[in-house]
Each structure stands twice: as C-alpha cells, then as structure tokens.
Scaffold this motif. Sequence first.
Motif, mmCIF file in Angstrom:
data_model
loop_
_atom_site.group_PDB
_atom_site.id
_atom_site.type_symbol
_atom_site.label_atom_id
_atom_site.label_comp_id
_atom_site.label_asym_id
_atom_site.label_seq_id
_atom_site.Cartn_x
_atom_site.Cartn_y
_atom_site.Cartn_z
ATOM 1 N N ASP A 40 0.890 -1.287 -0.067
ATOM 2 C CA ASP A 40 -0.029 0.024 -0.008
ATOM 3 C C ASP A 40 0.751 1.396 -0.071
ATOM 4 O O ASP A 40 0.412 2.408 0.291
ATOM 5 C CB ASP A 40 -0.997 -0.176 1.205
ATOM 6 C CG ASP A 40 -0.164 -0.036 2.404
ATOM 7 O OD1 ASP A 40 0.835 -0.070 2.569
ATOM 8 O OD2 ASP A 40 -0.998 0.109 3.511
ATOM 9 N N SER A 41 1.969 1.354 -0.347
ATOM 10 C CA SER A 41 2.969 2.288 -0.376
ATOM 11 C C SER A 41 3.361 2.654 -1.736
ATOM 12 O O SER A 41 3.783 1.798 -2.621
ATOM 13 C CB SER A 41 4.428 1.769 0.422
ATOM 14 O OG SER A 41 5.289 3.063 0.431
ATOM 15 N N LYS A 58 0.381 7.000 0.865
ATOM 16 C CA LYS A 58 -0.335 5.727 1.293
ATOM 17 C C LYS A 58 -1.544 5.448 0.124
ATOM 18 O O LYS A 58 -2.336 6.327 0.164
ATOM 19 C CB LYS A 58 -1.121 5.820 2.573
ATOM 20 C CG LYS A 58 -1.824 4.524 3.270
ATOM 21 C CD LYS A 58 -2.398 4.612 4.385
ATOM 22 C CE LYS A 58 -3.358 3.444 4.752
ATOM 23 N NZ LYS A 58 -2.542 2.240 4.748
#
Length: 372
Positions: A40-41, A58
């Motif tokens: 999720d980065s 994010k």
Amino acid sequence: MKFTIDTEAALKSLIPLAKVIPSRPSLPILSNFLFELDGDSLRITAADGELTLATVMKAEATEGSGGAAVPAKIFMDLLRTLPQGGFTAEIEPGKGMTCSWESGRSTLPVFPAEDYPAACRPEPGAEKTVTMNGEDLSAGIAKTSFAVAHDGIRPVFGGLFFDIDPEGSSIVATDTHKLVCQNISTPGADKGSFVLASRAARILREVVDREEALSVSYDDRCVCFRSGSSELLSVLIAGKFPPYRGVIPAGNENVLSVGKATLLGVLRRMCVCADQRSSVIKVRLSFNEMTLSAQDLSMATSATEKLECDYDGDEMEIGFKGPFFIETVGSMEAENIEIRFKEPKKAVLLQPSAEERMNEPYEAVLMPVLVA
C-alpha cells in the motif's frame, strides 16, 4: 498495478516534485515522474540528473506491484482539474496509465521504470551522518540563500556551505560582496562539510517538516536528506570552500544599534534615488545619528535622511551597495540590529541585538564600496 489515492493529497505532495522536473531534460525520461507501488506504499520520484526528490504516499485498493514512468506535466495538468475526492490509476506496462474518477477517465502514456536513472546516494560505510532540527534548517536556508553567487566563476560560491561540527554547525553563503552565517545545533554529529547547490536547498526547504528532526547523510559526492515521507538526494558542488571564519571581523569596535524596520524603510527610500548603475548609498556616522544619502546625477535625483540611533564611535563616512544592504538587513528576524564598523574601507559586521542574538545566532558581513 492499480491503486487509489486522494486527489488533494496527491497534488500537495507532487507540487514540490514538479519543480524538480527540468524544462530541458538531458535525458527524455527525466520529463517523467517515476511511480513505484509496493503493497500500500506508493513512491513517486522526480529527478533532473543531479537532484532527486521522492515522496511516499499511502495508497488504497491496491493490486499488484511494480513501476512505470509517467509524463509529469500532463499528469500534473490532469491532477489540477480533477474533482475532489479520490481517483484510481491502473498502469499496464507498455500500454499506459488509465486514471478513473467518478464521472470520467483519462489515458496517459507510460515508459519503462528501468529507463529511469538511479539517484546518486552516499556510499555505505563511507558516509557521515547528522541530525538537524527541521525549523533550524529551514530558517538557515531562508536566511542565507540570498547571498549565493550567480556568476559561475567559482562554483562553490553558487551553493550553501554546511560546516558540520558536534559543538555547533553553520550554514554559510557568500558572493564575495557579502557573507552570511546561520548557526544551528547538531549535537553528536560527525565533523565534516559539504556544499549544497542553491536550487536543491530551495526545494529542500519546501519539503522539510519544520516540526520534526531530519536525518542527513553525505560523502564526498552526494547528500541525502530524509524528512517525514520525503527524501531529497543531490550531487554536491565539488571544490573547497574558503576559510570563512577569517572573513568575519573580530575587531570592529564602533557599534551602532538601530531598529531594523526603521533602517529598512530609509534604505528603500534611498535606493529610489540612487545611481541606477552603482546603487551606492552613503552612510555618515556621528554621535547617535546616522545620515543616509544617495544621488543619480544622470537623472537629477537625490535623497538624504537622518536616522536616530545608538552610536558613540568614530565619525566616518562609508558607502554600500543599496540592494546588498537591504537584503542583508532584511534577512534578519530581530527587531533591533547591531552594525559594527572599523573604518570606511573595512568589512562591516551585522547581527541581531545582544538581547535577541541567543534566539537568532546569525552573522552577516558586508563589504563597503568607495564613495566620492
């Protein structure tokens, strides 16, 4: 790969990155942002060949991982026009990026992430490290950047000199007409120094989290600043910065104290009537009085004004370049400043008043000019 991010948050994060993108890139790939998704980065990078700035956001509703380069200008133009809320981006290598929002979609070209050049990083094991306060670093850059040289004759004068010492570090800039030095606290730092290009310093100031400490690592070639979710890497300016401490006057015993705002107002009025080529302002000092004057014979203009001050030194007449004088005085935050003179041909030291010096550890040296 696929991800969803907030439009407003993305725009805020990408505005500093967009300033890194060169108008005439040395490599075509440098006109792009590099998108890299890992879980999720989402890491977004911009580079110009010497300066690299990256930020991590994010992402939500992510699928897959990988990277691709996306045209920066087109993406920023699109981002500025999107409605509030989130948008979803799906990247298919070799095909393109599809951006979807509530009522529409757009397709942009993409390029291989492998073509994007790697950033210059300090060599592990050979690097030195220091921790800086974000507010101190931001203030140091703001107060010294105006004094860098722009003529390119001596490259080291085209950047900010970071003199790192565990007892107390300094950020220094000079163009030989003026020199400014802002002291910052760096306890436990490795002793060393480097010269950061002024463009890199300006962009660094925009991304520094002023409420947090940031980590700095550097070697002889490059430097890395890490602040919050941002990372800035820059190739350093090669060359040896001269011993600036020897330039700062130590024996100027004629001390003048004056209000900063009052002095700035007078200087600006004098500049209006100063010679357009030389911009010289004359300063005559006498007991508790400072008389400033300027004239432009070619335009038949002149101005003079007396200013009350606290001065009990030698009487003298000294000249300064008006714009340099204004920049130097204006760079200080103090309400009252001290100007220390020796004689008309010697360098002058400017600093905050003794009461304000503890909160603003700043020194500036201004070279006088000959007056008729």
